[in-house]
Scaffold this active site. Structure first.
Site, PDB file in Angstrom:
ATOM      1  N   ARG A   1     -13.862   1.949 -11.240  1.00 54.63           N
ATOM      2  CA  ARG A   1     -13.886   0.489 -11.159  1.00 54.63           C
ATOM      3  C   ARG A   1     -14.388   0.110  -9.772  1.00 54.63           C
ATOM      4  NH1 ARG A   1      -8.452  -2.944 -11.518  1.00 54.63           N
ATOM      5  NH2 ARG A   1      -8.071  -2.127  -9.441  1.00 54.63           N
TER       6      ARG A   1
ATOM      7  N   HIS B   1       0.824  -1.207   0.000  1.00 53.34           N
ATOM      8  CA  HIS B   1       0.000   0.000   0.000  1.00 53.34           C
ATOM      9  C   HIS B   1       0.855   1.252   0.000  1.00 53.34           C
ATOM     10  CE1 HIS B   1      -3.132  -2.753   2.037  1.00 53.34           C
ATOM     11  NE2 HIS B   1      -2.915  -3.046   0.784  1.00 53.34           N
TER      12      HIS B   1
ATOM     13  N   ARG C   1      -9.142   3.231  -9.400  1.00 49.74           N
ATOM     14  CA  ARG C   1      -9.157   2.009  -8.574  1.00 49.74           C
ATOM     15  C   ARG C   1      -9.796   2.349  -7.233  1.00 49.74           C
ATOM     16  NH1 ARG C   1      -3.544   1.281 -11.077  1.00 49.74           N
ATOM     17  NH2 ARG C   1      -3.494  -0.830 -11.894  1.00 49.74           N
TER      18      ARG C   1
ATOM     19  N   ARG D   1       2.188 -12.136 -10.871  1.00 47.90           N
ATOM     20  CA  ARG D   1       2.686 -10.767 -11.050  1.00 47.90           C
ATOM     21  C   ARG D   1       3.407 -10.231  -9.818  1.00 47.90           C
ATOM     22  NH1 ARG D   1      -2.945  -7.257 -11.192  1.00 47.90           N
ATOM     23  NH2 ARG D   1      -1.747  -5.528 -10.404  1.00 47.90           N
TER      24      ARG D   1
ATOM     25  N   ASN E   1      -2.217  -6.345 -16.526  1.00 47.05           N
ATOM     26  CA  ASN E   1      -1.402  -6.892 -15.425  1.00 47.05           C
ATOM     27  C   ASN E   1      -1.910  -8.283 -15.058  1.00 47.05           C
ATOM     28  OD1 ASN E   1      -0.406  -4.311 -15.454  1.00 47.05           O
ATOM     29  ND2 ASN E   1      -1.604  -3.627 -13.695  1.00 47.05           N
ATOM     30  N   ASP E   2      -3.226  -8.375 -14.902  1.00 42.48           N
ATOM     31  CA  ASP E   2      -3.794  -9.682 -14.570  1.00 42.48           C
ATOM     32  C   ASP E   2      -3.863 -10.583 -15.791  1.00 42.48           C
ATOM     33  OD1 ASP E   2      -4.362  -9.975 -11.787  1.00 42.48           O
ATOM     34  OD2 ASP E   2      -5.713  -8.277 -11.980  1.00 42.48           O
TER      35      ASP E   2
ATOM     36  N   CYS F   1      -5.597  -0.825 -19.836  1.00 44.45           N
ATOM     37  CA  CYS F   1      -5.214  -0.029 -18.668  1.00 44.45           C
ATOM     38  C   CYS F   1      -4.179  -0.711 -17.775  1.00 44.45           C
ATOM     39  CB  CYS F   1      -6.439   0.374 -17.860  1.00 44.45           C
ATOM     40  SG  CYS F   1      -7.324  -1.024 -17.184  1.00 44.45           S
TER      41      CYS F   1
ATOM     42  N   GLU G   1      -9.629  -9.346 -17.891  1.00 41.17           N
ATOM     43  CA  GLU G   1      -8.402  -9.680 -17.166  1.00 41.17           C
ATOM     44  C   GLU G   1      -8.149 -11.175 -17.134  1.00 41.17           C
ATOM     45  OE1 GLU G   1      -7.686  -6.831 -13.759  1.00 41.17           O
ATOM     46  OE2 GLU G   1      -9.815  -7.235 -13.501  1.00 41.17           O
TER      47      GLU G   1
HETATM   48  C1  PEP Z   1      -4.721  -4.925 -14.374  1.00 43.44           C
HETATM   49  O1  PEP Z   1      -4.896  -6.034 -13.864  1.00 43.44           O
HETATM   50  O2  PEP Z   1      -4.074  -4.729 -15.423  1.00 43.44           O
HETATM   51  C2  PEP Z   1      -5.276  -3.712 -13.750  1.00 43.44           C
HETATM   52  C3  PEP Z   1      -5.230  -2.547 -14.345  1.00 43.44           C
HETATM   53  O3  PEP Z   1      -5.812  -3.834 -12.517  1.00 43.44           O
HETATM   54  P1  PEP Z   1      -4.938  -4.000 -11.183  1.00 43.44           P
HETATM   55  O4  PEP Z   1      -3.518  -3.724 -11.541  1.00 43.44           O
HETATM   56  O5  PEP Z   1      -5.506  -3.018 -10.209  1.00 43.44           O
HETATM   57  O6  PEP Z   1      -5.196  -5.423 -10.805  1.00 43.44           O
HETATM   58 MG    MG Z   2      -6.384  -6.354 -12.338  1.00 46.31          MG
END
Ligand code: PEP
Ligand code: MG
Length: 747
Positions: free
Chosen positions: A507, A364, A471, A640, A629-630, A677, A606
């Protein structure tokens, strides 16, 4: 002190104190100390080895070994018995040194005559400064009492070293914490910063390690511990119905504060001649040494609690460490073992940089540092023991490197880097209000990712066209209580106010996996990333989701509203979530509240499964945003958060790009607006490739917008696409090299 009695022990410490008080050079003082210890322990040999650099120990003084070996005999950590004591931070006590594992014969010292060996690490607050050794001819193991007595002496020597008592000629006797040090950690937030150290937890300096009135020291210790206990009980009372994590820490504090073992050891240290604060610090040092050896995260946490508690006790005893009189330097670089998001927000933008000994990329604190765009280095081992308040420090967030007390060449090179970054910023400022228009006339829409109010000033300064990903869970993560609906209404309202009509994609809560709310019961899952998270929690326990949807509608208060659901893996989940939105609208209408002017409802893509959802899903969903990312983590089956694997697979791998291509095509067929994103959207080369695959909207960290725009304005996307096609048809695994080569020659 062959019999190791307490009074003998005190006598020796008394003599050490005289040695410390005398106005002698460091070498003479060390010589005197080795003589005193050998004399009082009844051993033929006493030697002190100190570090001359991070790896090498040097014999700095001896009674009993050959004097010509002093400053000549050296060993690396782990080498010989002395090197092993330092490496393992553990005592070695043997009646037969030549047969002991790891023994290495040092002929220049003449030590072959001595059979028994007792080596004790000289350490202070987890930092090993050297090794104290006694040896004797007679083959015998030293008694537990003797070991203990020598540990107390080693502690005093460590304190004396910290106070500069042994400063003299040569590297091993150079003053502590004055050399320049380079520490390698990990990147938490990119950027470079220069400034002066500000220790979040002030360091207490014990100036009186030895005391001659144990009864008085015991009273002082008891009074301080009592004050500590009362303080902990009070804190517990205050937070009775609050944050569970905090309660757990306080319970651990209370347990330690009442621990008989802890008290007994400190009382024993005092009876041997240590002052109350030195006794606390000795225990703290040993806890830190243990911390380095345990892997169990729970135990490490508890040892960290004990460390915090010892700090509190030291502050009570010495009266030091209340920052009230001291001013934050004008260019503070915060140095801490770890820091909570709330505390970091309190410092706010006054900080130039942050260096954490622990922390993690997904913590965090890292989230907050990113929101505030403050360069952050995590996992910088030893930083809290090495850095002193006010030290000159340079933080390279791009490389995850910290230069503490840097020398002139480093300073010059680093300043060049900062100047180059400033120049780039100036260049970027000149394109801030220009569109991201490519050479072949494609316009790309660039948005920013956000999550805290602190992010929003970047909306206009970055040149973003809106917030492509807000977020919402960050607001839940940085506080220690579930926010009330009214608080959320006010907050989302402020976000929309700050956006001044630009689109904000809210989101809904994405919790679980790496984002655990401090006030929710943690679920013990074998695979949290694949577990009960995001929309799955929202649909199973719809209370919070309903509250959030209601808050968003009220915050919109007649303005346009965009809502996005995270982690949708199949059509049904989107349908069920969409139904919640419809219910919320109906409820708001019934209650007579103003409805949003327009309402867009979309989903994040995702999980690979959603890319293959029925066409009807693509027709129904309001828009899609690829959470790379996911998506990447599931596509490549690479966690990740796991440093070992997270960089192993390239986002420019042709398999991944082919997946993106398919998603783009399906969205084109159904006319579904699509954006990307994930973090990769903010990396210029990756961004260009994503656009070449057909994406026209990207959302990224605010600081990435200008560099991405700058490159987009210099490329021809159809040419990049052709390069990608060629690379793919040649069977290359990743298009990165081909695209980089093309960019090098064409831009
Ligand atoms: C992602 O998963 O790419 C994303 C933007 O969400 P977060 O990084 O918050 O999981
Ligand atoms: Mg994500």
């Amino acid at each position: 002190m062959a019999d190791g009695t307490e009074s003998e022990s005190r006598k020796l410490l008394g003599r050490l104190r005289e040695a410390m008080a005398d106005d002698e050079a460091g070498q003479a003082r060390l010589n005197r100390i080795t003589h005193l210890i050998a004399d009082s322990m009844g051993t033929e040999v006493c030697s002190v080895y100190l570090f001359r650099d991070e790896e090498t120990l040097e014999l700095c003084a001896t009674e009993g070994l050959k004097p010509e070996a002093v400053h000549q005999t050296r060993m690396r950590i782990g080498e010989g018995l002395v090197g092993r004591v330092a490496g393992r931070r553990q005592v070695i006590n043997t009646a037969d040194a030549p047969s002991a594992e790891g023994f290495r014969y040092m002929p220049e010292t003449g030590e072959e005559r001595f059979t028994s060996f007792l080596g004790i690490p000289i350490q202070r607050l987890g930092e090993t400064l050297g090794v104290l050794v006694v040896q004797s001819r007679q083959a015998r193991e030293f008694s537990a009492d003797e070991v203990y007595a020598l540990e107390v002496v080693a502690m005093v020597i460590a304190e004396m070293a910290e106070l500069g008592a042994f400063v003299g000629e040569g590297a091993a006797l150079s003053p502590l914490h004055q050399q320049s040090v380079l520490l390698r950690g990990g990147t938490g937030q990119e950027g470079a910063a220069e400034g002066h150290v500000w220790l979040h937890e002030p360091r207490v300096v014990v100036t009186n390690p030895i005391a001659d009135d144990p009864a008085r020291e015991l009273d002082r210790l008891n009074e301080a511990v009592e004050e500590l206990r009362v303080g902990v009980d009070k804190m517990l009372e205050i937070s009775q119905d609050g944050d569970k994590d905090q309660m757990q820490v306080l319970e651990a504090y209370r347990m330690f504060a009442n621990s008989k073992g802890w008290m007994r050891r400190m009382e024993e240290d005092i009876s041997r001649g240590l002052s109350a604060e030195a006794a606390v610090e000795k225990e703290q040092s040993q806890a830190r040494a243990r911390m380095g050896q345990v892997n169990d995260p729970y135990l490490r946490e508890r040892l960290a609690d004990l460390d915090d508690l010892s700090n509190r006790l030291l502050r009570i005893l010495t009266g030091q460490g209340n920052y009230s009189d001291e001013e934050l330097p004008s260019d503070p670089i915060l140095v801490a073992r770890n820091i909570g998001p709330g505390e970091l927000l309190e410092y706010g933008r006054s900080l130039k940089g942050i260096v954490l000994e622990e922390g993690s990329v997904g913590s965090h604190a890292a989230i907050v540092a990113r929101a505030l765009a403050i360069p952050l280095v995590v996992h910088a081992e030893r930083i809290t023991t090495e850095a002193l308040n006010g030290d000159h420090i340079m933080v390279d967030g791009d490389q995850g490197i910290v230069h503490l007390r840097p020398d002139d060449t480093v300073v010059a090179a680093f300043r060049d880097k900062i100047a180059m970054q400033a120049q780039a910023q100036e260049r970027y400022a000149s394109i801030r209000n220009k569109p991201a228009l490519t050479l072949d006339d494609e316009t790309i829409s660039l948005h920013m990712n956000a999550g805290l109010m602190a992010d929003l000033p970047s909306l206009s300064s970055s040149g973003a066209e809106g917030v492509g990903l807000f977020r919402t869970e960050l607001q839940f993560l940085v506080r220690n209580k579930m926010p009330k609906r009214s608080e959320l209404v006010a907050l989302y309202g402020r976000v929309l106010d700050a956006a001044q009509g630009q689109r904000v994609v809210f989101r809904t809560l994405d919790i679980g996996s790496d984002k655990v709310l401090p006030y929710m019961k943690p679920t013990d899952e074998p695979n949290p990333a694949l577990g009960w998270r995001a929309i799955r929690v929202g649909l199973d326990k719809p209370g919070v989701m309903r509250m959030q949807l209601q808050a968003l509608m009220r915050a919109a208060n007649g303005r346009p509203l965009t809502i996005m659901f995270p982690f949708v893996a199949q059509f049904d989940e989107y349908r069920a979530a969409r139904a919640e939105v419809d219910k919320a609208i109906a409820r708001e209408k019934r209650l007579g509240h103003v409805l949003p002017e327009t309402l867009e409802v979309g989903a994040m893509l995702e999980t690979p499964s959603l890319a293959f959802a029925p066409q009807k899903f693509f027709d129904e969903v309001g828009f899609l945003s690829i959470g790379g990312n996911d998506l990447k983590q599931f596509f490549f089956a690479a966690d990740r958060e796991n440093e070992r694997v997270r960089r192993r697979y390239d986002v420019l791998n042709v398999s991944f790009l082919s997946l993106i291509e398919q998603i783009v095509q399906r969205c084109e067929t159904s006319g579904t607006p699509l954006s990307y994103c994930g973090e990769d959207a903010g990396r210029p080369v990756e961004a260009v490739c994503l656009c070449a695959m057909g994406l026209r909207t990207l959302s990224m960290r605010p600081a990435s917008i200008a560099p991405v725009k700058s490159l987009l304005r210099r490329v021809n996307l159809s040419e990049v696409r052709a390069v990608i096609e060629t690379s793919r048809s040649k069977g290359e695994q990743s298009v990165r090299n081909a695209v980089m080569e093309y960019l090098r020659t064409s831009t």
